[in-house]
Design a protein around this motif. Structure first.
Motif, PDB file in Angstrom:
ATOM      1  N   VAL A  64     -49.257  46.039   6.637  1.00  0.00           N
ATOM      2  CA  VAL A  64     -50.652  45.962   7.081  1.00  0.00           C
ATOM      3  C   VAL A  64     -51.382  47.269   6.789  1.00  0.00           C
ATOM      4  O   VAL A  64     -52.532  47.257   6.324  1.00  0.00           O
ATOM      5  CB  VAL A  64     -50.731  45.607   8.583  1.00  0.00           C
ATOM      6  N   GLN A  65     -50.733  48.398   7.038  1.00  0.00           N
ATOM      7  CA  GLN A  65     -51.354  49.699   6.775  1.00  0.00           C
ATOM      8  C   GLN A  65     -51.609  49.887   5.280  1.00  0.00           C
ATOM      9  O   GLN A  65     -52.660  50.391   4.881  1.00  0.00           O
ATOM     10  CB  GLN A  65     -50.455  50.821   7.288  1.00  0.00           C
ATOM     11  N   HIS A 104     -52.055  47.510   3.023  1.00  0.00           N
ATOM     12  CA  HIS A 104     -53.129  46.617   2.600  1.00  0.00           C
ATOM     13  C   HIS A 104     -54.491  47.158   3.029  1.00  0.00           C
ATOM     14  O   HIS A 104     -55.459  47.065   2.272  1.00  0.00           O
ATOM     15  CB  HIS A 104     -52.898  45.215   3.143  1.00  0.00           C
ATOM     16  N   ARG A 105     -54.557  47.726   4.214  1.00  0.00           N
ATOM     17  CA  ARG A 105     -55.822  48.328   4.680  1.00  0.00           C
ATOM     18  C   ARG A 105     -56.266  49.450   3.742  1.00  0.00           C
ATOM     19  O   ARG A 105     -57.465  49.621   3.504  1.00  0.00           O
ATOM     20  CB  ARG A 105     -55.682  48.852   6.098  1.00  0.00           C
ATOM     21  N   TYR A 119     -57.718  47.622   0.663  1.00  0.00           N
ATOM     22  CA  TYR A 119     -59.012  47.020   0.994  1.00  0.00           C
ATOM     23  C   TYR A 119     -60.062  48.096   1.254  1.00  0.00           C
ATOM     24  O   TYR A 119     -61.227  47.945   0.864  1.00  0.00           O
ATOM     25  CB  TYR A 119     -58.893  46.096   2.206  1.00  0.00           C
ATOM     26  N   GLY A 120     -59.665  49.190   1.887  1.00  0.00           N
ATOM     27  CA  GLY A 120     -60.584  50.293   2.129  1.00  0.00           C
ATOM     28  C   GLY A 120     -61.102  50.911   0.848  1.00  0.00           C
ATOM     29  O   GLY A 120     -62.251  51.359   0.776  1.00  0.00           O
TER      30      GLY A 120
END
Length: 80
Positions: free
Chosen positions: A44-45, A47-48, A51-52
């Motif tokens: 999750v980190q 992917h963030r 996406y960021g």
């Protein structure tokens, strides 16, 4: 949006990253991103971070984005 532009944006935002982006031509993209900065981070980190790097383009020019993230070591193992 051109897949190469997306790859460049990711590589510029995530230091030392290598990105390969593909598209179906309908706004759906798949990104494979390799970076040492992913070490010790959960999926999750990671992917963030990706996406960021793309900001508000996700959901607009980039209708959908599937992300696969690897550390260099993970990528080497996956490629073997």
């Amino acid at each position: 949006m051109d897949p190469n532009e997306i790859a460049i944006m990711i590589e510029q935002a995530i230091e030392g990253a290598s990105a390969e982006v593909r598209t179906d031509g309908q706004g759906h993209y798949e990104a494979i991103v390799v970076s040492a900065l992913f070490d010790g981070k959960r999926s999750v980190q990671r992917h963030r971070m990706v996406y960021g790097a793309l900001g508000s383009r996700v959901g607009r020019e980039i209708h959908a984005l599937a992300v696969k993230t690897f550390t260099p070591e993970e990528w080497q193992s996956a490629a073997s």
